[in-house]
Scaffold this motif. Structure first.
Motif, short mmCIF file in Angstrom:
data_model
loop_
_atom_site.label_atom_id
_atom_site.label_comp_id
_atom_site.label_asym_id
_atom_site.label_seq_id
_atom_site.Cartn_x
_atom_site.Cartn_y
_atom_site.Cartn_z
N PHE A 395 -18.73 21.01 37.69
CA PHE A 395 -18.43 22.36 37.23
C PHE A 395 -19.70 23.21 37.12
CE2 PHE A 395 -14.13 21.09 36.22
CZ PHE A 395 -13.42 22.28 36.29
N THR A 398 -20.96 24.01 40.69
CA THR A 398 -20.06 24.93 41.39
C THR A 398 -20.15 26.34 40.81
OG1 THR A 398 -18.54 23.08 41.80
CG2 THR A 398 -17.68 25.30 42.13
N TYR A 399 -20.27 26.43 39.50
CA TYR A 399 -20.41 27.74 38.87
C TYR A 399 -21.67 28.44 39.36
CZ TYR A 399 -19.91 31.33 35.27
OH TYR A 399 -19.75 32.52 34.61
N LEU A 402 -21.14 29.66 42.96
CA LEU A 402 -20.24 30.81 43.08
C LEU A 402 -20.83 32.09 42.51
CD1 LEU A 402 -16.78 29.21 42.17
CD2 LEU A 402 -17.49 30.06 44.41
N TYR A 403 -21.53 31.97 41.36
CA TYR A 403 -21.90 33.17 40.61
C TYR A 403 -23.40 33.34 40.40
CZ TYR A 403 -16.93 32.72 39.82
OH TYR A 403 -15.58 32.58 40.01
N LYS A 455 -12.34 34.75 38.03
CA LYS A 455 -13.48 33.84 38.17
C LYS A 455 -13.08 32.40 37.85
CE LYS A 455 -17.59 35.17 36.82
NZ LYS A 455 -18.71 35.68 35.98
N LEU A 459 -13.15 29.23 40.43
CA LEU A 459 -13.91 28.03 40.06
C LEU A 459 -13.04 26.78 40.15
CD1 LEU A 459 -16.51 26.76 38.84
CD2 LEU A 459 -15.56 27.27 36.58
N LYS A 462 -12.38 25.79 43.83
CA LYS A 462 -13.53 25.15 44.49
C LYS A 462 -13.79 23.75 43.93
CE LYS A 462 -15.78 27.03 47.05
NZ LYS A 462 -15.75 27.12 48.54
#
Length: 472
Positions: A395, A398-399, A402-403, A455, A459, A462
């Motif tokens: 997590f 991946t966060y 993505l961001y 968002k 998340l 993904k």
């Protein structure tokens, strides 16, 4: 990928009354949706529903998704309470809210996100076991009823957190102590009856806000009574607090006295002496006195002394903590007189079962020493965070991908269903709790941040694809 279908489902379930203990209709709806999607459907007598969706490959991992179906109902207008559903849901400045009622995003948006993921045509998801639990807000009875034979997943994603970008990776366990003391009364020797009221304390959640400087109104009232000379008043009754999981905002004592004026002066002196302790935080805290209709029956002197001694010596507040979070605490939550017994309820929380079990036994011994009895109830297990959690790492990575920023991790001093389900279902080895941003949950000012839902959905999409390529 956006969360359009999640918003659709949230709108649909918002039409269904689903307060705690009344989850039959929302369970009916979930069963209907599961059957429509061709999923395996399990429903129990508690109105928990589990929907299972297989993966495209046999050796795919199994992921548990979990949210609760009940909501806290609040309304500022009695006319809006008939159906107990959010009134006039609308979006303003990127925030979803209702007019004068709770929105139910806690945890309706978690339910909606799960339905959207189950419905998705994404081919690269692992096998999903979606657990929709009933009655989280009151007793966690739904989670307690989940049976291990119905859950095979190794990873669990709880969707009941309320701040996007903050992942919960552990929570406290706890137990409540319900104490009872038989009242001993006598005829009063004084001639005036007054009520002393402590009001306006901030209060707050007994887990999440126990570490803040929020005064306990019961403790303040007892402290005040202890400043009065023993012979200046007789105690008729004492009560305070409203919920076991809330720091008491108010407390009152009815007393008999010969001089209201002297009591008023003593209360004023007490306020002046102590106001520096709480003036910066407790700006609305006040103590007042009001003359009442005369009552000729009061507590016997010895009983009054024992009761005040117990209340001033029962624990309240933080007992231990690490640099980052509270480990153990006690909330002196409620005092009442019921059926000629003083009842006292305390809520104990800890990351360690051994601590709250030892502490509740100390309370038992204190109450029994003074001729009362106590009962332990509503125990729930801690969810011990894993420093080497593989799920948390996925997590976090991946966060960031993505961001372009790091998410935070927290261990909360409150009860979550993760600990209960992990205890009951040994297949679950790793868990995390996430969610979109919800402000003022449990109040008529509850709002849901729209962008944060998008968002969170992206998340989850993904992360599930990444888990799908892992070995089972």
């Amino acid at each position: 990928m956006d969360a359009e279908r999640a918003f659709y489902y949230f709108n649909e379930i918002s039409k269904i009354p689903r307060v705690s203990f009344e989850e039959k209709k929302i369970a009916d709806y979930l069963v209907e949706q599961g059957e429509r999607m061709g999923l395996e459907v399990i429903r129990d007598k508690e109105n928990n529903v589990i929907l299972k969706k297989p993966a495209n490959r046999i050796d795919s991992p199994v992921v548990v998704l979990q949210a609760h179906t009940d909501m806290v109902w609040q309304s500022e207008n009695p006319e809006k309470t008939l159906e107990k559903i959010p009134y006039n849901i609308h979006i303003k400045n990127g925030k979803m809210c209702a007019d004068g009622t709770t929105l139910g995003a806690d945890d309706g948006i978690g339910v909606a996100l799960m339905l959207a993921l189950l419905e998705s045509n994404q081919k690269n998801y692992p096998a999903l076991e979606a657990i929709f639990t009933a009655n989280e807000e009151e007793t966690m009875g739904g989670a307690l009823a989940i049976r291990k034979e119905n859950v095979t997943g190794k990873y669990m994603i709880n969707l009941d957190s309320e701040k996007e970008g903050v992942f919960t990776i552990g929570s406290a366990g706890g137990i409540s102590s319900l104490c009872k003391l038989p009242v001993q009364s006598k005829n009063s020797t004084k001639y005036k009856t007054v009520t002393i009221m402590v009001t306006g304390c901030i209060g707050g959640h007994s887990g999440l806000e126990i570490n803040r400087k929020h005064e306990n109104a019961i403790k303040i009232l007892v402290r005040l009574l202890r400043t009065l000379s023993k012979d200046s008043f007789e105690l008729k009754s004492i009560e305070g607090g409203s919920r076991s999981n809330a720091i008491p905002e108010w407390a009152t004592a009815v007393v008999n006295t010969d001089s209201v004026e002297i009591l008023e002066k003593q209360i004023t002196d007490f306020m002046k002496t102590c106001e520096n302790e709480w003036c910066n935080e407790e700006k609305k805290l006040s103590i007042s006195i009001k003359q009442m209709e005369y009552s000729c029956v009061v507590y016997e002197d010895g009983f009054k002394e024992r009761l005040l001694f117990i209340l001033e010596n029962l624990p309240h507040g933080v007992y231990s903590r690490t640099e980052d979070f509270v480990c153990s605490s006690v909330n002196l939550a409620i005092v009442r007189e019921i059926e000629k017994h003083i009842t006292i309820e305390l809520s104990l929380r800890s990351s360690y079962e051994s601590w709250y079990r030892d502490e509740v036994k100390k309370i038992d011994r204190l109450i029994e020493y003074f001729g009362g009895e106590s009962e332990e109830k509503d125990e729930y297990p801690a969810w011990m965070y894993k420093k080497d959690s593989g799920l948390t790492k996925i997590f976090l990575d991946t966060y960031d991908e993505l961001y372009g920023e790091e998410a935070e991790c927290e261990n909360v001093h409150a009860g979550l269903e993760c600990g209960i389900i992990m205890r009951n279902c040994p297949s679950v080895k790793d868990a995390i709790s996430i969610g979109p941003t919800i402000l003022n949950a449990h109040t008529v000012f509850e709002t849901l941040d729209i962008e944060s839902v998008n968002k969170v959905y992206a998340l989850l999409d993904k992360v599930l694809q990444k888990i799908n390529v892992m070995k089972n």
